[in-house]
Design a protein around this motif. Structure first.
Motif, PDB file in Angstrom:
ATOM      1  N   ARG A 178       0.837  -1.196   0.000  1.00  0.00           N
ATOM      2  CA  ARG A 178       0.000   0.000   0.000  1.00  0.00           C
ATOM      3  C   ARG A 178       0.880   1.258   0.000  1.00  0.00           C
ATOM      4  O   ARG A 178       0.611   2.227  -0.728  1.00  0.00           O
ATOM      5  CB  ARG A 178      -0.926   0.009   1.217  1.00  0.00           C
TER       6      ARG A 178
ATOM      7  N   ASP B 260      -1.032   4.377  -1.839  1.00  0.00           N
ATOM      8  CA  ASP B 260      -2.412   4.266  -1.362  1.00  0.00           C
ATOM      9  C   ASP B 260      -2.503   4.916   0.021  1.00  0.00           C
ATOM     10  O   ASP B 260      -1.968   4.394   0.995  1.00  0.00           O
ATOM     11  CB  ASP B 260      -2.795   2.788  -1.290  1.00  0.00           C
TER      12      ASP B 260
ATOM     13  N   GLU C 214      -5.418   5.693   1.636  1.00  0.00           N
ATOM     14  CA  GLU C 214      -6.769   5.576   2.182  1.00  0.00           C
ATOM     15  C   GLU C 214      -6.796   5.082   3.620  1.00  0.00           C
ATOM     16  O   GLU C 214      -7.829   5.168   4.291  1.00  0.00           O
ATOM     17  CB  GLU C 214      -7.596   4.620   1.309  1.00  0.00           C
TER      18      GLU C 214
END
Length: 343
Positions: free
Chosen positions: A124, A129, A131
């Motif tokens: 990730r 990423d 999030e």
């Protein structure tokens, strides 16, 4: 069909400059992969790997393995990103639960969850990423991201594992699985079946995950001296790996006696107890022809990579030279053409 790779595994116990020299020699001879072990109390593998990255142009480079108990996933992401940048996209990431961490007061709870979540967090971060991630072991708050560019978001993942559950995890998330300390062709089929449940759950064929076997290697033109050195090396971990290999039945009294001698510091005496057939299941040892024969047996069994581990020879330099000049050509020799053409 994916070509079989031949690699060298190096211990991180050398001086600055030694890694570059060995790496250049290995690349010149035609090796495909250079691995540095991440063993407890040795130099952190990122140091030798960065030195080898600067000295080479082609070989893949990685650590086997980092563990997420002593190194947080964001640090692992940073190290693999640094190596991939330095090598211009030749890095792979090796993860394993680690061994002997009790010696430094680290407990290893929930190993499969820890491994899976560590890999999830690492990739990730490499993908950018932001999030957030809420796992059972590791977490990323929303907005958490690396503050530097990465060369690749998806360097290959290798998991180190012997057991069924670890292999199934590799089948689900990894590009390769490494069985360290084994030169046993029978383990290839065992690992392939252990990969299957995880691979199928992820919609993959088990053959998509490459199997890597690596073990102590001692090669020399004096085959007897090489095998004697290998016996002493194997004796130090025989009791551990013997319990992990379901295809081998070793008398309990032999293992007990080997362990007793190792604990007393009598490594050579312990090694002398190991018979030839047992040695060949846990090491590549002997003359170049003998070592090539054992490696070819693994290739015939279906490995994707054979890894020749330390100490390589009676001296590291001589061992790497013989592996490159005599063993590697034997493994890559094309079969002789059949005379007379088609009937």
């Amino acid at each position: 069909m994916t070509a079989v790779e031949i690699g060298l595994g190096l211990q991180s116990d050398k001086r600055a400059g030694d890694y570059a020299r060995l790496a250049r020699s290995a690349e010149e001879h035609g090796f495909d992969v250079l691995t540095v072990f991440g063993d407890l109390m040795y130099q952190p593998p990122i140091f030798p790997l960065l030195e080898m990255a600067a000295a080479t142009e082609r070989v893949r480079l990685g650590v086997a393995c980092l563990n997420p108990y002593s190194l947080a996933p964001y640090e692992i992401a940073g190290q693999i990103a640094a190596l991939d940048l330095a090598s211009r996209g030749r890095a792979y990431l090796g993860l394993a639960r680690g061994t002997w961490l009790g010696a430094v007061g680290i407990e290893q709870h929930r190993p499969l969850t820890t491994m899976a979540e560590a890999a999830e967090v690492v990739y990730r971060l490499l993908r950018g990423d932001a999030e957030g991630y809420a796992g059972k072991v590791f977490r990323l708050a929303p907005g958490t991201a690396l503050r530097y560019p990465v060369h690749r978001s998806d360097p290959p993942l290798l998991l180190g594992a012997w057991g069924a559950r670890g292999a199934a995890l590799a089948g689900r998330i990894a590009d390769e699985i490494k069985v360290g300390g084994s030169a046993n062709p029978a383990m290839v089929a065992v690992i392939r079946e252990r990969l299957r449940p995880g691979a199928e759950a992820a919609g993959r064929a088990p053959g998509e995950v490459g199997i890597v076997l690596g073990a102590v290697t001692v090669v020399d033109t004096d085959g007897g001296a090489a095998r004697s050195r290998a016996r002493a090396e194997v004796a130090m971990y025989l009791a551990v790996v013997a319990e992990l290999d379901p295809t081998v039945d070793i008398p309990a009294d032999l293992l007990a006696r080997v362990k007793e001698l190792i604990d007393a510091g009598r490594h050579e005496a312990a090694g002398r107890l190991i018979p030839d057939d047992l040695l060949d299941l846990f090491a590549f040892a002997g003359t170049p022809d003998q070592v090539a024969e054992r490696a070819q047996a693994l290739i015939d069994a279906g490995v994707r990579r054979v890894e020749f581990g330390t100490p390589h020879g009676l001296s590291d330099r001589r061992g790497v030279e013989l592996l490159g000049s005599a063993v590697l050509p034997a493994l890559r020799r094309e079969p002789a053409a059949v005379s007379g053409g088609r009937a």
